[in-house]
Write a protein that holds these residues in place. Structure first.
Motif, PDB file in Angstrom:
ATOM      1  N   GLY A  25       0.836  -1.207   0.000  1.00  0.00           N
ATOM      2  CA  GLY A  25       0.000   0.000   0.000  1.00  0.00           C
ATOM      3  C   GLY A  25       0.863   1.246   0.000  1.00  0.00           C
ATOM      4  N   SER A  26       0.475   2.238  -0.771  1.00  0.00           N
ATOM      5  CA  SER A  26       1.290   3.456  -0.849  1.00  0.00           C
ATOM      6  C   SER A  26       1.343   4.199   0.490  1.00  0.00           C
ATOM      7  N   ASN A  27       0.285   4.119   1.271  1.00  0.00           N
ATOM      8  CA  ASN A  27       0.268   4.794   2.575  1.00  0.00           C
ATOM      9  C   ASN A  27       0.994   4.009   3.661  1.00  0.00           C
ATOM     10  N   THR A  28       1.244   2.741   3.431  1.00  0.00           N
ATOM     11  CA  THR A  28       1.860   1.894   4.456  1.00  0.00           C
ATOM     12  C   THR A  28       3.202   1.315   3.999  1.00  0.00           C
ATOM     13  N   ARG A  29       3.749   1.853   2.928  1.00  0.00           N
ATOM     14  CA  ARG A  29       4.983   1.297   2.361  1.00  0.00           C
ATOM     15  C   ARG A  29       6.133   1.312   3.361  1.00  0.00           C
ATOM     16  N   LEU A  30       6.408   2.452   3.958  1.00  0.00           N
ATOM     17  CA  LEU A  30       7.540   2.560   4.881  1.00  0.00           C
ATOM     18  C   LEU A  30       7.333   1.669   6.102  1.00  0.00           C
ATOM     19  N   LEU A  31       6.142   1.683   6.672  1.00  0.00           N
ATOM     20  CA  LEU A  31       5.843   0.829   7.821  1.00  0.00           C
ATOM     21  C   LEU A  31       6.081  -0.642   7.478  1.00  0.00           C
ATOM     22  N   GLY A  32       5.588  -1.057   6.328  1.00  0.00           N
ATOM     23  CA  GLY A  32       5.738  -2.447   5.921  1.00  0.00           C
ATOM     24  C   GLY A  32       7.188  -2.849   5.711  1.00  0.00           C
ATOM     25  N   VAL A  33       7.959  -1.988   5.070  1.00  0.00           N
ATOM     26  CA  VAL A  33       9.371  -2.291   4.829  1.00  0.00           C
ATOM     27  C   VAL A  33      10.132  -2.371   6.146  1.00  0.00           C
ATOM     28  N   VAL A  34       9.892  -1.418   7.036  1.00  0.00           N
ATOM     29  CA  VAL A  34      10.556  -1.442   8.349  1.00  0.00           C
ATOM     30  C   VAL A  34      10.168  -2.706   9.112  1.00  0.00           C
TER      31      VAL A  34
END
Length: 105
Positions: A25-34
């Motif tokens: 998801g574009s809004n959750t990309r950073l959270l998901g990668v971390v």
């Protein structure tokens, strides 16, 4: 303790796969990668601890088995992944294989 570490490592496998899914998801990309990076690091470290006492073949098979069956369950329960008798049978075979490896150790 080695089997405890191995089970935790397998559960962390589920966490990093979930992180990759969340990162789509574009809004959750950073959270998901971390999330994926943290869980894969923890999973690898716990597997390393487990392999001090459990043979590599057994530990790797159990580790990936927990991750595969767990990722399947998360996909079905939370992301609407398709199900069929064959898919459930496949996961059951993974679980039976993991249990057999543990009992044969």
């Amino acid at each position: 303790m080695a089997w405890f570490y191995l089970i935790l490592a397998g559960l962390c496998e589920i966490g990093w796969v979930l992180g990759l899914k969340i990162s789509q998801g574009s809004n959750t990309r950073l959270l998901g990668v971390v999330m994926a990076v943290v869980f894969i690091g923890g999973s690898g470290f716990l597997l390393w601890l487990a392999q001090r006492e459990i043979p590599i073949g057994t530990s790797y098979a159990v580790w990936t088995g927990i991750g595969a069956a767990g990722a399947f369950a998360v996909g079905v329960l939370f992301f609407g992944d398709s199900t069929s008798l064959g898919r459930y049978l496949g996961v059951l075979l993974i679980i039976v294989g993991v249990v057999t490896l543990k009992l044969s150790h």
